[in-house]
Every structure is written in C-alpha cells, then in structure tokens.
Motif scaffolding. Structure first.
Motif, PDB file in Angstrom:
ATOM      1  N   GLU A  36       0.838  -1.206   0.000  1.00 17.02           N
ATOM      2  CA  GLU A  36       0.000   0.000   0.000  1.00 17.02           C
ATOM      3  C   GLU A  36       0.870   1.252   0.000  1.00 17.02           C
ATOM      4  OE1 GLU A  36      -2.629  -0.207   3.370  1.00 17.02           O
ATOM      5  OE2 GLU A  36      -4.313  -0.815   2.113  1.00 17.02           O
ATOM      6  N   HIS A  37       1.902   1.242   0.833  1.00 16.60           N
ATOM      7  CA  HIS A  37       2.780   2.407   0.924  1.00 16.60           C
ATOM      8  C   HIS A  37       3.574   2.581  -0.371  1.00 16.60           C
ATOM      9  CE1 HIS A  37       4.678   5.635   3.014  1.00 16.60           C
ATOM     10  NE2 HIS A  37       5.890   5.122   2.895  1.00 16.60           N
ATOM     11  N   GLY A  71       1.465   4.203  -2.983  1.00 20.48           N
ATOM     12  CA  GLY A  71       1.361   5.640  -2.772  1.00 20.48           C
ATOM     13  C   GLY A  71       2.588   6.382  -3.261  1.00 20.48           C
ATOM     14  N   THR A 111       2.818   6.590  -7.123  1.00 16.42           N
ATOM     15  CA  THR A 111       1.869   7.480  -7.812  1.00 16.42           C
ATOM     16  C   THR A 111       1.987   8.939  -7.406  1.00 16.42           C
ATOM     17  OG1 THR A 111       0.195   6.942  -6.136  1.00 16.42           O
ATOM     18  CG2 THR A 111       0.184   5.649  -8.164  1.00 16.42           C
ATOM     19  N   THR A 112       2.698   9.233  -6.321  1.00 19.36           N
ATOM     20  CA  THR A 112       2.763  10.631  -5.860  1.00 19.36           C
ATOM     21  C   THR A 112       4.173  11.198  -5.849  1.00 19.36           C
ATOM     22  OG1 THR A 112       2.929   9.943  -3.517  1.00 19.36           O
ATOM     23  CG2 THR A 112       0.714  10.336  -4.413  1.00 19.36           C
TER      24      THR A 112
END
Length: 286
Positions: A235-236, A239, A242-243
């Motif tokens: 999950e991390h 993130g 994508t950021t």
C-alpha cells in the motif's frame, strides 16, 4: 466524605496549560483550559464544587480519581469524564507504578449548552483511542501560539477544531481489546517499513507468543502476520509510485525490500502490475 480543596504538586512535575487569555479560539469553543501534564512523584488536586466539565486522558503511568462514593484507577488508553458539581480529587496512583508517574492530557469545558448537550450527566470512565492524539494536539496548540499574528490565530483556530472533535469523540467505537493491541503493533511497524521485521519482533510488541499472534491475525485480518505486513508495504509503495518521482530502487529500499526484483515480484502479485506499469497507469499528473 468532605474534602478541603488543596493542591500538592512535586517540583518534578511539568505542565503545559493553555487558557482563554492565550487563545481566543478556546473562548469561542467554550473551552476554559486544556493542557498536558507530566506527573512525577506527587500530583494531587482536590475540588469541592467544580463548575466545569472535566476530562482526563491517561497516556502513561497510572492516576486515581475519587468522588464522594467511588474511586477509579486511571490507566493508559482510558478517559474519565467528570461533570460540573461533582466533588472529586485526583492524583498519581502508586499501585503497580514504581516510578510514580502519570502523564495525561486534560480539558476543562464551560457549563454551556454546546457541551451540556454533548456530554453525560454522571462520571464515566472508558477506553479511548483519542488520548495520545489529544496530547499531541495540545502540544501543537502551544507551539502555534508562539508564532506571530495572523498565523498563530489561524493555526489556533484549526487546532482547536481538532481538539473539539477529539473531546466529542473521546470514546471511539468499541472494538475488541485484542484488535486494538494488534493495530498498535502494525501501526508501529508501519512507521519503520524499511526494518526487516520478523514475526518474533511483532509478537514481542503485542506481547504474546508467535503462534498466538498468528491466530489473532487470522481471526482479524484473515491472513498471517507477515502477509499483513506485506500488505502495508505494498500500500505504501503504491502511494510512493503514484505521488513521487522516486526511483523504484529507492521505493523498494524504503518499503523493506533491498532486492528490487523481489519487490517487483511481490508488488505484481499484490496489484497485478509491475511497479513501472503501476506508476505509468496511475501516477498523478501535475
């Protein structure tokens, strides 16, 4: 039992106290005072007829609150609420507390319709997941008030809104104590995803045996402890992909996979995309 009002605070205690004189935002929200206290050795206060709502959130150590007919052992992760007019005394509880410490966050609220309608009419004592965040929120408020105008006022207003939310939702929806402790373990691990965690490390934080940790994770997450940790890492990583424009090697290292091939394989199992494909498809466009 009739008490004389008195106060006994050791020189070893440290406190942060914020009132309406320091913050207009507190006055606007009908908060008389808020603060944090690092109690050590001696910290005792008795009040005969307090005219405010009082909430004490225990963070560390143990406290004790007595009314005219009952006594409460105040333990970490709990909040006690005392409505106006209740004679009470509170201080450090020496039982199972060899260091004689009691760290807590506290809030005193006006007798006003805003709070009278939101709070009960008798003393209540419950588990709360809000205490540590409230503790940090009050510390942030103190630091914000040290800044110049208008930033100090703007931050104070926003932080006070958060403080009100934490007070109004002081008792989060009840979840099993085992699940709360399990979440605490994985929240700690999430702060160090680069660490090579093993099941024995996670079990020690609970604390429990490795087989018991496996049973708990199966019960609440439907998978094993390392699978839960892998899910948090993926999950991390998603993130970060994508950021940020971080190289995939850096993301791999940061999420606990020194071998980028191993990271890519696990990420594809989790997302059905390689890290590069995932970034290309989902990265936020500026």
């Amino acid at each position: 039992m009739a008490w004389f009002e008195h106060l006994n605070i050791s020189p070893l205690c440290q406190s942060i106290i914020i009132d309406q004189v320091q913050s207009l935002a507190l006055e606007q929200k009908h908060i008389i005072q808020c603060g944090v206290n690092y109690g050590k050795e001696a910290f005792t206060i008795y009040r005969r007829n307090p005219d405010m709502h009082m909430l004490l959130f225990t963070i560390k150590g143990r406290g004790m609150l007595s009314s005219t007919d009952k006594q409460w052992d105040l333990q970490p992760g709990h909040v006690i609420y005392v409505p106006p007019g209740y004679e009470n005394g509170f201080g450090i509880n020496p039982d199972d507390n060899n260091d004689l410490i009691w760290d807590m966050a506290w809030v005193m609220l006006e007798q006003h319709n805003y709070w009278d309608q939101r709070l009960p009419h008798e003393i209540t004592y419950h588990q709360s997941q809000s205490g540590e965040l409230l503790f940090q929120t009050i510390s942030c408020l103190q630091q914000a008030l040290c800044l110049g105008y208008p930033l100090a006022d703007q931050l104070s207003t926003n932080i006070t809104e958060q403080l009100c939310l934490l007070v109004a939702n002081r008792t989060a929806p009840h979840s099993p104590l085992a699940l709360q402790r399990l979440e605490h373990v994985f929240q700690h691990a999430k702060r160090q995803l680069h660490h090579p965690w093993q099941v024995k490390d996670l079990a020690a934080m609970y604390p429990c045996s490795e087989p018991h940790l496996h049973r708990l994770c199966q019960q609440y997450y439907n998978h094993a402890p390392i699978e839960r940790l892998t899910h948090l890492r993926m999950e991390h990583a998603a993130g970060l992909l994508t950021t940020t424009s971080w190289p995939i090697q850096h993301i791999s290292d940061f999420c606990g996979y020194p071998n980028p091939t191993n990271f890519s394989t696990r990420f594809k199992v989790w997302s059905s995309f390689s890290p590069r494909q995932f970034r290309t498809r989902f990265q936020t466009k500026s």
